[in-house]
Design an enzyme around this catalytic site. Structure first.
Site, PDB file in Angstrom:
ATOM      1  N   ASP A 156       9.844 -50.667  -3.777  1.00  0.00           N
ATOM      2  CA  ASP A 156      10.506 -49.538  -4.439  1.00  0.00           C
ATOM      3  C   ASP A 156      10.390 -48.439  -3.487  1.00  0.00           C
ATOM      4  O   ASP A 156       9.569 -48.215  -2.619  1.00  0.00           O
ATOM      5  CB  ASP A 156       9.502 -49.044  -5.612  1.00  0.00           C
ATOM      6  CG  ASP A 156      10.110 -47.852  -6.279  1.00  0.00           C
ATOM      7  OD1 ASP A 156      11.174 -47.872  -7.082  1.00  0.00           O
ATOM      8  OD2 ASP A 156       9.164 -46.791  -6.549  1.00  0.00           O
ATOM      9  N   GLU A 190      14.800 -51.328  -2.169  1.00  0.00           N
ATOM     10  CA  GLU A 190      15.259 -50.345  -2.795  1.00  0.00           C
ATOM     11  C   GLU A 190      15.687 -49.231  -1.748  1.00  0.00           C
ATOM     12  O   GLU A 190      14.737 -48.421  -1.694  1.00  0.00           O
ATOM     13  CB  GLU A 190      14.927 -49.867  -4.139  1.00  0.00           C
ATOM     14  CG  GLU A 190      15.610 -48.913  -5.005  1.00  0.00           C
ATOM     15  CD  GLU A 190      14.953 -47.897  -5.684  1.00  0.00           C
ATOM     16  OE1 GLU A 190      15.454 -47.047  -6.167  1.00  0.00           O
ATOM     17  OE2 GLU A 190      13.492 -47.661  -5.415  1.00  0.00           O
TER      18      GLU A 190
END
Length: 635
Positions: free
Chosen positions: A315, A368
């Site tokens: 993330d 990401e």
């Protein structure tokens, strides 16, 4: 109650590796471990607290009294406190009471390496161990081909707390219940993988799990750690891989968490310009500290090792890579070369990926990352960060903006739907339609589509068809597969009642069929990350809002032709160029009546004529269904 006995699981080699930032199995040493010493059962505790002058284990067993069970500091300047406490049993709740040299500060902390936590809102760690017997040998032996970059990869992104709730009892579904319902659903829908939003222990539900306090423990909201293993096991037995969202970018300031752990900035960077995330009001790991790097990489390895996870989606990589991320001038300090890149993070991510792929060559790491930072998914030996894939955020933004436009105006925006192919092969891209796109007033994916109800569903089918025939792997957030009307609400179940209505049921059947078609069509995945797998037929027919292209696999006989009609106008006798003679046969059509479409199709095989068109030597005349995608094979 007997007091603390001198005991250690650490060797001198362990300590040297830890200090050097090269110990990547720290969960085998730190934390609480059920052991037997001199014939007496109990628990060994070990915690890193270099600024402490005293560390006590407090818990149920000593009525949470400080000083009763003081750990021993090691003599090797490692900052590790450890010891064996006899007669403590599995299930005991505990914390560390840390008295710091820094201003006599006292902190009361959960165990950073705890395998289980009390149920929220309680915050204590729990002594835990399990002897789960895995039954996924078949999957583990063959998962290399299922996780390969030339394999079909269709991911269902899930937030466990809101995918489906136990309505009658107003509670979350358990890992056991999800192992029945979720596994059956994902298998039936023909997804290849599930991606779970963070399931590591976290204190605050509105964070969706992205503010973690227990990095080594599945959240107790849904059950015990072995019950989560059961869920993973059942997915594997069903032939479905599992990817976990992993958050090495930041952590919350909750008093029981990692922040100011031993009265000093231990896990977070002491300079707020590098150690505090203003947007998320959270702390940023100190990637310059060897022991912190070991902690994080050990955590990544832990989930792959102990829980048989098939991949990690990392993330907020963009927030890690840039020193000026979301900061104004004067709020950040350039690196030693005067640039904005965080050199320590770059080094950390490379080392993370090298260790993951060295230990588990049959998994994937997925970044990401939303910027143009180069070579995110290229090997480290070529200078890349070493990720297996990267989210294609540009494709997602451009595509959603395009599809939100009334078809009457799309001819002025053809570049938005074709631009992604200009850079599609610079990285190993995953195409995401994720949770971030259906919250905070952005509307659901269906809710963005223009037109009346029929056109909105047709547009959505076309969007998904375009995604599956575009180079790259695929990810869809839960609810999108049946056309959820409302934005996602983490406090509520998906609107499963919509499946009582035909348009939504048809949409669900469409996505199920699309997944199946994707898995059965090698041209759509074998060369997903190579320019050899894609060839334009026409990208410039903006007047008709039509794009067409060829997708190619290892065997040219499996190549397919894809044509997207981005308006509701049926186009008969539409000519497309093709490179070879023969015939075309329609094999997939999003306008099928079975999917809620109007049923316009090419029911007969189409003869390819020796007439050049679109720069090709041959051409064929086809019918284009309205707001639809049609796929043809060569015969």
């Amino acid at each position: 109650m007997a007091h603390v006995k001198v005991y250690s699981l650490f060797t001198e080699f362990d300590i040297n590796l830890f200090k050097a930032g090269k110990h990547f199995r720290l969960y085998e040493k730190f934390g609480s471990h059920l052991v037997t010493v001199d014939g007496i059962e109990g628990v060994y505790f070990a915690v890193w607290a270099p600024t402490a002058k005293q560390v006590s284990v407090i818990g149920d067993f000593n009525y949470w009294v400080e000083g009763e069970h003081q750990l021993n500091v090691r003599w090797d300047s490692s900052g590790i406190w450890e010891g064996f406490i006899p007669l403590i049993e599995k299930g005991t709740a505990y914390k560390y009471k840390i008295h710091s040299h820094n201003g006599d500060i006292k902190t009361e902390k959960a165990d950073p390496y705890a395998r289980r936590f009390e149920h929220n809102p309680n915050t204590a760690s729990i002594v835990w161990d399990d002897c789960y017997k895995w039954k996924d040998t078949g999957w583990m032996k063959t998962r290399k081909k299922n996780n390969a970059i030339d394999a079909p990869f269709s991911v269902y992104e899930v937030h466990l707390g809101s995918w489906k709730r136990q309505i009658e009892e107003n509670r979350f579904m358990s890992y056991y219940e999800l192992a029945d319902d979720l596994v059956h659903y994902v298998k039936d829908m023909n997804f290849t993988h599930v991606e779970l939003m963070p399931i590591m222990e976290f204190p605050y539900d509105p964070s969706w799990g992205y503010q973690i306090t227990g990095y080594f423990a599945p959240t107790s909201r849904f059950g015990y750690p072995e019950e989560f293993k059961y869920l993973v096991d059942k997915l594997h037995q069903a032939g479905v891989g599992i990817i976990l969202d992993w958050v090495p970018s930041h952590f919350p300031e909750d008093v029981h968490g990692l922040g100011f752990f031993d009265g000093s900035h231990l896990y977070e960077h002491p300079d707020k310009r590098k150690g505090y995330h203003q947007d998320w009001k959270s702390l940023i790991f100190n990637y310059e500290r060897n022991e912190v790097r070991s902690f994080l990489i050990s955590n990544a390895i832990f989930w792959l090792d102990q829980f048989h996870v098939d991949g990690l989606r990392v993330d907020a990589v963009a927030s890690m890579l840039f020193l000026d991320y979301s900061r104004e001038d004067g709020e950040w300090e350039p690196n030693i070369y005067g640039g904005r890149e965080n050199l320590e993070v770059i080094s950390f991510l490379k080392e993370l990926n090298e260790e993951v792929y060295a230990s588990f060559p049959d998994v994937q790491t997925i970044a990401e990352e939303s910027t143009a930072f180069p070579m995110v998914s290229k090997p480290t030996f070529l200078g890349g960060l070493g990720f297996g894939m990267k989210w294609m955020m540009g494709w997602m933004h451009d595509t959603l903006e395009y599809f939100a436009k009334d078809p009457a105006y799309r001819k002025y925006h053809q570049n938005e739907i074709t631009f992604s192919l200009a850079y599609a092969f610079t990285e190993n891209f995953m195409l995401p339609l994720s949770h971030d796109e259906v919250v905070y007033g952005k509307n659901s994916i269906l809710g963005r589509m223009p037109g009346d109800e029929w056109q909105r569903f047709a547009n959505l089918r076309l969007l998904y068809g375009y995604m599956f025939t575009h180079p790259g792997t695929k990810l869809l957030f839960m609810g999108g597969e049946f056309g959820q009307y409302n934005e996602w609400n983490f406090q509520e179940s998906l609107d499963w009642n919509l499946l009582e209505f035909k348009p939504h049921k048809d949409m669900q059947n469409y996505y199920k069929a699309l997944n199946k078609f994707y898995k059965e069509t090698p041209a759509l995945y074998e060369k997903a990350f190579s320019g050899e797998g894609f060839e334009w037929i026409s990208y410039d027919d903006h007047e008709n809002c039509v794009i067409s292209y060829i997708r190619k696999g290892y065997n040219s006989e499996n190549n397919v032709v894809v044509v997207c009609n981005l308006t509701p106008v049926i186009r008969k006798k539409y000519r497309i160029g093709v490179p070879v003679k023969g015939k075309l046969k329609e094999i997939f059509n999003s306008d099928s009546v079975a999917f809620g479409g109007s049923g316009v199709s090419n029911s007969k095989q189409i003869t390819i004529k020796k007439e050049s068109w679109n720069g090709k030597d041959f051409s064929a005349i086809i019918t284009l269904p309205p707001l639809a995608i049609a796929v043809f094979e060569f015969k």
